[in-house]
Design an enzyme around this catalytic site. Structure first.
Site, PDB file in Angstrom:
ATOM      1  N   GLY A 240       0.786  -1.238  -0.089  1.00  0.00           N
ATOM      2  CA  GLY A 240      -0.118   0.122  -0.022  1.00  0.00           C
ATOM      3  C   GLY A 240       0.805   1.340   0.081  1.00  0.00           C
ATOM      4  O   GLY A 240       0.268   2.204  -0.152  1.00  0.00           O
ATOM      5  N   GLU A 275       4.071  -6.447   1.993  1.00  0.00           N
ATOM      6  CA  GLU A 275       4.001  -6.861   0.518  1.00  0.00           C
ATOM      7  C   GLU A 275       3.859  -5.416  -0.396  1.00  0.00           C
ATOM      8  O   GLU A 275       2.576  -5.165  -0.989  1.00  0.00           O
ATOM      9  CB  GLU A 275       2.581  -7.323   0.511  1.00  0.00           C
ATOM     10  CG  GLU A 275       2.367  -8.728   1.310  1.00  0.00           C
ATOM     11  CD  GLU A 275       0.909  -9.422   1.137  1.00  0.00           C
ATOM     12  OE1 GLU A 275      -0.118  -8.708   0.680  1.00  0.00           O
ATOM     13  OE2 GLU A 275       0.517 -10.245   1.859  1.00  0.00           O
ATOM     14  N   GLY A 277       4.409  -3.229  -3.451  1.00  0.00           N
ATOM     15  CA  GLY A 277       4.249  -3.398  -4.946  1.00  0.00           C
ATOM     16  C   GLY A 277       4.759  -2.168  -5.652  1.00  0.00           C
ATOM     17  O   GLY A 277       5.954  -1.918  -5.926  1.00  0.00           O
ATOM     18  N   ARG A 278       3.845  -1.075  -5.413  1.00  0.00           N
ATOM     19  CA  ARG A 278       3.962   0.251  -6.396  1.00  0.00           C
ATOM     20  C   ARG A 278       5.277   0.848  -5.898  1.00  0.00           C
ATOM     21  O   ARG A 278       6.091   1.339  -6.646  1.00  0.00           O
ATOM     22  CB  ARG A 278       2.577   1.040  -5.854  1.00  0.00           C
ATOM     23  CG  ARG A 278       2.715   2.450  -6.703  1.00  0.00           C
ATOM     24  CD  ARG A 278       1.453   3.214  -6.178  1.00  0.00           C
ATOM     25  NE  ARG A 278       0.528   2.567  -5.996  1.00  0.00           N
ATOM     26  CZ  ARG A 278      -0.700   2.315  -6.953  1.00  0.00           C
ATOM     27  NH1 ARG A 278      -0.642   3.039  -7.845  1.00  0.00           N
ATOM     28  NH2 ARG A 278      -1.905   1.715  -6.545  1.00  0.00           N
ATOM     29  N   ARG A 314      -4.423   2.811 -16.142  1.00  0.00           N
ATOM     30  CA  ARG A 314      -4.606   3.951 -14.871  1.00  0.00           C
ATOM     31  C   ARG A 314      -5.457   5.127 -15.290  1.00  0.00           C
ATOM     32  O   ARG A 314      -6.691   5.321 -14.473  1.00  0.00           O
ATOM     33  CB  ARG A 314      -3.650   4.256 -14.288  1.00  0.00           C
ATOM     34  CG  ARG A 314      -2.720   2.788 -13.896  1.00  0.00           C
ATOM     35  CD  ARG A 314      -1.558   2.871 -12.714  1.00  0.00           C
ATOM     36  NE  ARG A 314      -2.198   3.556 -11.579  1.00  0.00           N
ATOM     37  CZ  ARG A 314      -2.072   4.405 -11.037  1.00  0.00           C
ATOM     38  NH1 ARG A 314      -1.730   5.531 -11.408  1.00  0.00           N
ATOM     39  NH2 ARG A 314      -2.795   4.663  -9.930  1.00  0.00           N
ATOM     40  N   TYR A 318      -9.060   4.866 -13.318  1.00  0.00           N
ATOM     41  CA  TYR A 318      -9.268   5.606 -11.978  1.00  0.00           C
ATOM     42  C   TYR A 318      -9.481   7.038 -12.108  1.00  0.00           C
ATOM     43  O   TYR A 318      -9.060   7.796 -10.938  1.00  0.00           O
ATOM     44  CB  TYR A 318      -8.083   5.117 -11.056  1.00  0.00           C
ATOM     45  CG  TYR A 318      -7.699   3.640 -11.066  1.00  0.00           C
ATOM     46  CD1 TYR A 318      -8.380   2.883 -10.245  1.00  0.00           C
ATOM     47  CD2 TYR A 318      -6.360   3.321 -11.426  1.00  0.00           C
ATOM     48  CE1 TYR A 318      -8.176   1.425 -10.496  1.00  0.00           C
ATOM     49  CE2 TYR A 318      -6.080   1.907 -11.323  1.00  0.00           C
ATOM     50  CZ  TYR A 318      -7.052   1.006 -10.828  1.00  0.00           C
ATOM     51  OH  TYR A 318      -6.574  -0.200 -10.594  1.00  0.00           O
ATOM     52  N   CYS A 347     -10.636   3.154 -29.511  1.00  0.00           N
ATOM     53  CA  CYS A 347     -11.947   3.571 -29.923  1.00  0.00           C
ATOM     54  C   CYS A 347     -12.928   3.840 -28.864  1.00  0.00           C
ATOM     55  O   CYS A 347     -13.942   3.208 -28.603  1.00  0.00           O
ATOM     56  CB  CYS A 347     -12.448   2.960 -31.134  1.00  0.00           C
ATOM     57  SG  CYS A 347     -11.534   2.719 -32.781  1.00  0.00           S
ATOM     58  N   TYR A 376       1.633  -1.443 -12.391  1.00  0.00           N
ATOM     59  CA  TYR A 376       0.284  -1.385 -12.540  1.00  0.00           C
ATOM     60  C   TYR A 376       0.240  -0.705 -14.063  1.00  0.00           C
ATOM     61  O   TYR A 376      -0.723   0.071 -14.463  1.00  0.00           O
ATOM     62  CB  TYR A 376      -0.619  -0.868 -11.702  1.00  0.00           C
ATOM     63  CG  TYR A 376      -0.566  -1.327 -10.376  1.00  0.00           C
ATOM     64  CD1 TYR A 376      -1.056  -2.748 -10.096  1.00  0.00           C
ATOM     65  CD2 TYR A 376      -0.076  -0.681  -9.252  1.00  0.00           C
ATOM     66  CE1 TYR A 376      -0.824  -3.452  -8.963  1.00  0.00           C
ATOM     67  CE2 TYR A 376       0.049  -1.221  -7.947  1.00  0.00           C
ATOM     68  CZ  TYR A 376      -0.431  -2.709  -7.939  1.00  0.00           C
ATOM     69  OH  TYR A 376      -0.098  -3.185  -6.672  1.00  0.00           O
TER      70      TYR A 376
END
Ligand code: LLP
Length: 396
Positions: A240, A275, A277-278, A314, A318, A347, A376
């Site tokens: 996170g 954990e 990631g980003r 992304r 989002y 498109c 991501y």
């Protein structure tokens, strides 16, 4: 990439390389990754904690094999969410005992594979999943190590689509599930054992308050389960940690994150799992594409690229913001800037990478870099419109 760095020829530099040189040598669009930058993050994390802390890189953020092979040499583990990720991790030299398996919808095939491989831990998300794991382990005559994923009902103040630890999210179990979980564990006590508790409250956290709140809520529960005789060893705080996509976004420093963990765990014998990631890969990737056309209407100027939501979802999914920069700064046009919608070829009207961006005057065939796309990015790309995947380059 926090600051744009141009060399004397006006070329954008990334990890010591001119992106223009790379664009001339490689067909665009491509993702390019700064492996040293990523290893630097891993190293900082490895050295930050007083508490014994196992890093399990959340490989959903970027599962490029060259990166994973380099990460596996750092003596860290991975967090996986599918049989595909488990297989990729094994191919990239992670050992079964380095692998956690998370996710709300694990299928029988996925669980059989994970159980037979004897991975370090399966993170359980519901009573029915626990029963399935119990039955499969019994059949396979393997005693499977588990952690239960708790939903602490906190609001981590991030995008609703990437919030996971709130009561309305499908993830984890609130405390009311415990009696049922305990009775299932008892029934399957010869086939599974609970060795941990796990959380993941959301992604792109820009402050640590909700994480602190969830630790305050769940550590007493961990202790009481232990007192009841469950052989709990690991507390997994999930991932996170956010990164800075916009200049004014200041993510928590790794040292502050480590202090939070240490305050809660360093005086205990609990081993922590994280954990991220980003935070490991996000700032160290760039997507490079080429403008095909400039199209000017009465209302807008569009820079139409050869890459878009098919390669970087992304922004469309989002409303996420990524900095966009020309990879060659043109002295003749630097003083005439315009507002552009930087869009892709797909498109769909949502295929916008950046809306109303103030950029130096752009022309067709110019290359643009879309920054902070190491996490991501490629992993969420699709072949919509039967488009081809972007290449991935790893700078070592
Ligand atoms: N652990 C679990 C169980 C997770 O579900 C996730 C991410 C992580 C760890 C890693 O979180 P990180 O450290 O990367 O924040 N596609 C979205 C992000 C979705 C994150 C899903 N879970 C985005 O592009 O922002």
């Amino acid at each position: 990439m926090n600051k744009l760095n141009y060399n004397s020829r006006g070329e954008l530099i990334f990890a010591g390389h001119s992106l223009l040189d790379l664009a001339k040598k490689n067909k665009t669009p491509f993702y390019v990754y700064d492996l040293k930058g990523m290893l630097g993050q891993i190293n900082q994390l490895k050295n930050a904690f007083m508490t014994p802390t196992h890093i399990h890189y959340a490989m959903k953020a970027n599962s490029n094999p060259t990166l994973l092979k380099a990460f596996s040499k750092q003596k860290i583990g991975v967090d996986t969410v599918s049989i595909g990720e488990i297989k990729r991790a094994l191919e990239c030299n992670f050992k079964p005992t380095d692998i956690l398996f998370s996710g709300v919808g694990k299928t029988e095939d996925e669980l059989i594979f994970a159980i037979k491989k004897k991975i370090k831990q399966i993170n359980v998300e519901s009573p029915e999943e626990l029963i399935r794991i119990g039955n499969l382990s019994k059949k396979l005559k393997i005693k499977t190590p588990l952690a239960i994923r708790l939903n602490p009902d906190v609001n981590p103040n991030t995008h609703p689509y990437i919030t996971t630890g709130f009561r309305e999210n499908k993830f984890g179990m609130d405390f009311s599930f415990l009696p049922e979980i305990k009775s299932i564990l008892k029934k399957y006590s010869n086939s599974v054992f609970l060795h941990g508790v796990t959380l993941h409250i959301g992604s792109q956290l820009l402050d640590l308050e909700a994480l602190e709140e969830s630790l305050v809520k769940t550590i007493p529960l961990f202790n009481s389960l232990r007192a009841e005789g469950y052989p709990l060893k690991f507390f997994d705080v999930g991932g996170g940690l956010g990164i800075s996509y916009k200049d004014y976004e200041i993510p928590p420093r790794i040292t502050d994150y480590a202090n939070l963990i240490d305050r809660h765990f360093s005086k205990t014998d609990i081993q922590v799992q994280i954990e991220p990631g980003r935070a490991i890969v996000g700032p160290f990737g760039v997507l490079v594409g080429q403008i095909q056309y400039i199209k000017t209407t009465e209302y807008k100027k569009f820079a139409i690229m050869n890459t878009g939501m098919n390669h970087l979802l992304r922004p469309a999914l989002y409303g996420a913001y990524h900095k966009i920069a020309p990879i060659k700064f043109n002295k003749n046009t630097q003083n005439s800037s315009n507002l552009y919608d930087v869009v892709g070829p797909i498109c769909e009207s949502s295929d916008v990478i950046g809306k109303d961006r103030l950029l130096p005057k752009l022309r067709s065939n110019d290359y643009l870099a879309i920054l902070d796309t190491g996490a991501y990015g490629f992993v969420m790309s699709s072949h919509y419109n039967l488009s081809l995947p972007p290449k991935e380059l790893v700078l070592k």
